[in-house]
Design a protein around this motif. Structure first.
Motif, short mmCIF file in Angstrom:
data_model
loop_
_atom_site.label_atom_id
_atom_site.label_comp_id
_atom_site.label_asym_id
_atom_site.label_seq_id
_atom_site.Cartn_x
_atom_site.Cartn_y
_atom_site.Cartn_z
N GLU A 271 -1.15 4.46 -1.94
CA GLU A 271 -1.11 3.14 -1.57
C GLU A 271 -1.30 2.15 -2.74
N GLN B 103 -1.54 -1.42 -4.24
CA GLN B 103 -1.95 -2.93 -3.69
C GLN B 103 -1.59 -3.60 -5.14
N ILE C 14 1.68 -4.74 -0.68
CA ILE C 14 1.28 -3.48 -0.54
C ILE C 14 2.52 -2.44 -0.38
N GLN D 215 -0.42 -6.25 4.79
CA GLN D 215 -0.18 -7.19 3.65
C GLN D 215 0.11 -8.52 4.23
N HIS E 102 0.97 -0.76 7.04
CA HIS E 102 0.57 -1.48 5.71
C HIS E 102 1.32 -2.75 5.50
N GLU F 257 -5.82 -13.12 0.76
CA GLU F 257 -5.07 -12.72 -0.36
C GLU F 257 -4.11 -13.90 -0.70
#
Length: 129
Positions: free
Chosen positions: A94, A96, A74, A19, A15, A68
């Motif tokens: 998770e 976000q 994240i 990110q 993760h 992003e």
């Protein structure tokens, strides 16, 4: 929830990759980290109920590089895992954070050889969305 699961760091590691990849802070040649993590035959069930195969999800991730903003983050929390016949089954939230904050509950099936984990399946569902 167990915070000592053998795959705890692997969930966080992948993760962190997402990110950093989505923020565009990783070079393109680092995409192999994601490709290596997802086993042949990998599938994901998205929170919306779509079943996506490895090839398609890798392409989606690849094309979303630098998609992003800097404030996108994240976090994975509330992990629980168990071993079932040599596989690791882990459940985690998770989170976000950023311009479109969401929380999903995910269950993943991983295998391990030596020190390397391979992801075989993920099933996500919305907690908030």
């Amino acid at each position: 929830m167990a915070e000592t699961c053998e795959c705890y760091e692997e969930v966080a590691r992948l993760h962190r990759f997402f990110q950093d990849w989505f923020q565009g802070t990783l070079p393109e040649e680092d995409f192999g980290l994601c490709e290596d993590a997802l086993a042949d035959g990998f599938t994901i069930v998205t929170p919306g109920g779509s079943l996506i195969a490895r090839t398609e999800i890798l392409e989606t991730i690849r094309t979303h590089r630098d998609g992003e903003p800097e404030d996108f983050h994240i976090e994975t929390v509330g992990r629980h895992c168990q071993q079932v016949r040599g596989l690791h089954v882990t459940t985690y939230e998770e989170h976000q954070l950023g311009p479109r904050p969401t929380v999903r509950l995910s269950t993943a099936v991983l295998s391990r050889s030596d020190t390397k984990f391979r992801w075989h399946a993920v099933h996500e569902t919305w907690i908030t969305g």
